[in-house]
Design a protein around this motif. Structure first.
Motif, PDB file in Angstrom:
ATOM      1  N   VAL A 117      44.097  32.428  29.086  1.00 46.91           N
ATOM      2  CA  VAL A 117      43.590  32.999  30.206  1.00 46.91           C
ATOM      3  C   VAL A 117      44.425  34.146  30.802  1.00 46.91           C
ATOM      4  N   LEU A 150      43.240  37.063  29.004  1.00 49.20           N
ATOM      5  CA  LEU A 150      41.799  37.421  29.233  1.00 49.20           C
ATOM      6  C   LEU A 150      42.078  38.096  30.817  1.00 49.20           C
ATOM      7  N   LEU A 151      42.959  37.885  31.679  1.00 49.11           N
ATOM      8  CA  LEU A 151      42.950  38.323  32.838  1.00 49.11           C
ATOM      9  C   LEU A 151      43.840  39.719  32.849  1.00 49.11           C
ATOM     10  N   GLN A 195      41.061  41.896  31.997  1.00 48.24           N
ATOM     11  CA  GLN A 195      40.118  42.126  33.036  1.00 48.24           C
ATOM     12  C   GLN A 195      40.553  43.337  33.823  1.00 48.24           C
ATOM     13  N   ASN A 220      33.350  39.636  31.609  1.00 49.99           N
ATOM     14  CA  ASN A 220      34.746  38.992  31.230  1.00 49.99           C
ATOM     15  C   ASN A 220      35.046  38.173  32.611  1.00 49.99           C
ATOM     16  N   LEU A 278      35.665  34.321  32.636  1.00 47.86           N
ATOM     17  CA  LEU A 278      36.834  33.829  33.128  1.00 47.86           C
ATOM     18  C   LEU A 278      36.663  32.705  34.141  1.00 47.86           C
ATOM     19  N   TRP A 294      36.387  29.862  31.926  1.00 50.12           N
ATOM     20  CA  TRP A 294      37.707  29.383  31.289  1.00 50.12           C
ATOM     21  C   TRP A 294      38.556  28.634  32.385  1.00 50.12           C
ATOM     22  N   ILE A 306      39.145  32.756  41.714  1.00 49.02           N
ATOM     23  CA  ILE A 306      37.891  33.374  40.869  1.00 49.02           C
ATOM     24  C   ILE A 306      36.669  33.477  41.459  1.00 49.02           C
ATOM     25  N   GLN A 347      48.377  32.611  37.559  1.00 61.80           N
ATOM     26  CA  GLN A 347      48.349  32.095  36.229  1.00 61.80           C
ATOM     27  C   GLN A 347      49.510  32.299  35.512  1.00 61.80           C
TER      28      GLN A 347
END
Length: 138
Positions: free
Chosen positions: A12, A15-16, A19, A44, A48, A51, A79, A114
């Motif tokens: 994650v 992915l952030l 992003q 995305n 997220l 996810w 989010i 995160q």
């Protein structure tokens, strides 16, 4: 299960980071290309959200500590706020600018949160391994 949660949390985080990159990639373009690039950012972001819902479930199962679970729930809530910040203030003028600024700051806050969750997940996993090794020596 703590190792799975740690790995998922790291996924994650990646992915952030992507992003943030997608947002920057869209911001430095113009015209129709800009819309196409922000579609990647929006897609995305939607993933997220999914996810992070999975992250909450994994956190509950892995039991890394109640604070870590609650921080994971907080990141899911944050989010959810991203859409409100991006679209709730409109797209024009000062209110739109304020909304996008809050969207960006909240996004960076999610990334920082995160990273903290990943650190706490690693600590929980390492503590479990230490207890296991301690029991094997006894």
């Amino acid at each position: 299960m703590k190792s799975v949660f740690l790995g998922w949390t790291r996924f994650v985080v990646v992915l952030l980071v992507l992003q943030v990159g997608f947002a920057g990639w869209g911001a430095v373009s113009g015209g129709g290309e800009r819309v196409e690039r922000f579609i990647v950012h929006a897609a995305n972001g939607g993933m997220l959200f999914l996810w992070l819902m999975v992250s909450v479930v994994l956190a509950v199962i892995a039991r890394p500590g109640w604070k870590t679970v609650m921080l994971t729930v907080l990141s899911l809530f944050m989010i959810f706020l991203q859409g409100a910040f991006a679209y709730g203030f409109g797209t024009e003028g000062v209110p739109g600018g304020i909304g996008i600024a809050l969207h960006a700051l909240n996004g960076l806050g999610i990334l920082a949160l995160q990273l903290l969750i990943a650190r706490r997940a690693k600590q929980a996993r390492d503590a479990k391994r230490a207890r296991k090794a301690e029991g094997a020596l006894a």
